[in-house]
Design an enzyme around this catalytic site. Structure first.
Site, PDB file in Angstrom:
ATOM      1  N   ASP A   9       0.948  -1.130  -0.094  1.00 11.83           N
ATOM      2  CA  ASP A   9      -0.152  -0.063  -0.135  1.00 11.83           C
ATOM      3  C   ASP A   9       0.902   1.343  -0.087  1.00 11.83           C
ATOM      4  OD1 ASP A   9      -2.231   1.868   0.581  1.00 11.83           O
ATOM      5  OD2 ASP A   9      -1.654   1.707   2.710  1.00 11.83           O
ATOM      6  N   LEU A  10       0.500   2.328  -0.268  1.00 14.49           N
ATOM      7  CA  LEU A  10       1.379   3.584  -0.456  1.00 14.49           C
ATOM      8  C   LEU A  10       1.103   4.496   0.741  1.00 14.49           C
ATOM      9  CD1 LEU A  10       3.158   5.399  -2.363  1.00 14.49           C
ATOM     10  CD2 LEU A  10       1.257   6.392  -2.971  1.00 14.49           C
ATOM     11  N   GLY A  46      -7.221   4.480   4.006  1.00 15.20           N
ATOM     12  CA  GLY A  46      -7.687   3.234   2.993  1.00 15.20           C
ATOM     13  C   GLY A  46      -8.794   3.589   2.166  1.00 15.20           C
ATOM     14  N   ARG A  49     -11.490   8.486  -2.170  1.00 14.15           N
ATOM     15  CA  ARG A  49     -11.791   9.818  -2.084  1.00 14.15           C
ATOM     16  C   ARG A  49     -13.420  10.243  -1.895  1.00 14.15           C
ATOM     17  NH1 ARG A  49      -9.531  13.240  -7.081  1.00 14.15           N
ATOM     18  NH2 ARG A  49      -7.850  11.873  -6.462  1.00 14.15           N
ATOM     19  N   LYS A 118      -5.650   7.789  -6.313  1.00 15.56           N
ATOM     20  CA  LYS A 118      -5.587   8.289  -7.577  1.00 15.56           C
ATOM     21  C   LYS A 118      -4.330   9.234  -7.855  1.00 15.56           C
ATOM     22  CE  LYS A 118     -10.324   7.898  -8.898  1.00 15.56           C
ATOM     23  NZ  LYS A 118     -11.763   8.323  -9.134  1.00 15.56           N
TER      24      LYS A 118
HETATM   25  C1  BG6 Z   1      -5.979   6.063   0.349  1.00 13.02           C
HETATM   26  C2  BG6 Z   1      -5.632   6.825   1.699  1.00 13.02           C
HETATM   27  O1  BG6 Z   1      -4.363   5.286   0.253  1.00 13.02           O
HETATM   28  O2  BG6 Z   1      -6.148   6.862  -0.724  1.00 13.02           O
HETATM   29  C3  BG6 Z   1      -7.042   7.676   1.812  1.00 13.02           C
HETATM   30  O3  BG6 Z   1      -5.406   6.321   2.583  1.00 13.02           O
HETATM   31  C4  BG6 Z   1      -7.578   8.482   0.728  1.00 13.02           C
HETATM   32  O4  BG6 Z   1      -6.985   8.601   2.779  1.00 13.02           O
HETATM   33  C5  BG6 Z   1      -7.340   7.370  -0.721  1.00 13.02           C
HETATM   34  O5  BG6 Z   1      -8.842   8.882   0.603  1.00 13.02           O
HETATM   35  C6  BG6 Z   1      -7.807   8.215  -2.073  1.00 13.02           C
HETATM   36  O6  BG6 Z   1      -6.768   9.035  -2.197  1.00 13.02           O
HETATM   37  P1  BG6 Z   1      -6.673   9.987  -3.301  1.00 13.02           P
HETATM   38  O7  BG6 Z   1      -5.559  10.397  -3.493  1.00 13.02           O
HETATM   39  O8  BG6 Z   1      -7.290   9.309  -4.834  1.00 13.02           O
HETATM   40  O9  BG6 Z   1      -7.817  11.306  -3.154  1.00 13.02           O
HETATM   41 MG    MG Z   2      -2.722   3.117   3.528  1.00  8.77          MG
END
Ligand code: BG6
Ligand code: MG
Length: 216
Positions: A9-10, A46, A49, A118
């Protein structure tokens, strides 16, 4: 086990972006007339959005909004978030992350990112980590959110490795469940009391070596 791939996971595993998500969501909540706490932010780990926005609007007692209004709010938050992450530097990589991923590759273990974000491509670019991963699966290429295993199953398939030979590294409860649902082992990054379904829990990638993976 015979480990052939590690899928990471990132956010919260390779880099700590939670603080930037928090600032951007808080700004949005405040604009809408209510507050947003760090404890609430914890619950968004996790979570995609749109799903995060729905939870936040619920906490702020904001009634039904049209899809157009929802998209507008999500885009606003994301613009602020992107403004912050474009200023990130490699110094913000979590301790041991770069070293551990590199050690996996040196040992012949394939590596992938499996993230709901994303913004994964821009974050990896900013941190100079893109070349460390053999495959990248992120919020742009999956439709079912964790705990659905889609993100990790897709990663394993891109790497050409069977799920039984993959270990997932995750900081979110839903992410651990996604790994297990996909037939993979899961190492939690965080607290054992929270990540109860993980096969092992460590505080960070600086706390594990490639040699230990066979015993998971
Ligand atoms: C996850 C995060 O890795 O990505 C969440 O833990 C976040 O907090 C989700 O909402 C979506 O991220 P992004 O960058 O697409 O808004
Ligand atoms: Mg995470």
């Amino acid at each position: 086990m015979d480990v052939k791939a590690c899928i990471f996971d990132l956010d919260g595993v390779i880099v700590d972006t939670a603080v930037y998500h928090y600032r951007a969501w808080k700004r949005l909540a405040n604009e809408l007339g209510f507050d947003f706490t760090e404890e609430q932010n914890e619950q968004l780990k996790g979570v995609s959005r749109m799903a995060s926005l729905k939870l936040i609007l619920g906490w702020g007692n904001i009634g039904h909004l049209s899809d157009e209004e929802m998209n507008k709010l999500a885009n606003k938050k994301n613009d602020w978030y992107v403004d912050m992450i474009t200023h990130m530097t490699p110094a913000e990589i979590l301790p041991g992350a770069k070293e551990f991923v590199s050690a996996c590759r040196q040992a012949g273990i394939k590596t992938a990112i499996g993230s709901a974000s994303k913004n994964t491509p821009v974050i990896l670019e900013k941190l100079g980590l893109t070349p460390l991963f053999d495959a990248i699966v992120d919020g742009n290429s999956v439709s079912a959110p964790k705990p659905d295993p889609e993100v990790f199953v897709k990663g394993a398939s891109l790497l050409g490795v069977a799920p039984a030979n993959c270990i997932v590294f995750e900081d979110a409860v839903a992410g651990i469940e996604a790994a297990r649902n996909g037939g993979m082992k899961a190492i939690g990054i965080g607290q054992p009391e929270v990540l109860t379904k993980a096969d092992k829990v460590i505080s960070g990638l600086d706390q594990i070596s490639v040699d230990q993976l066979q015993y998971i």
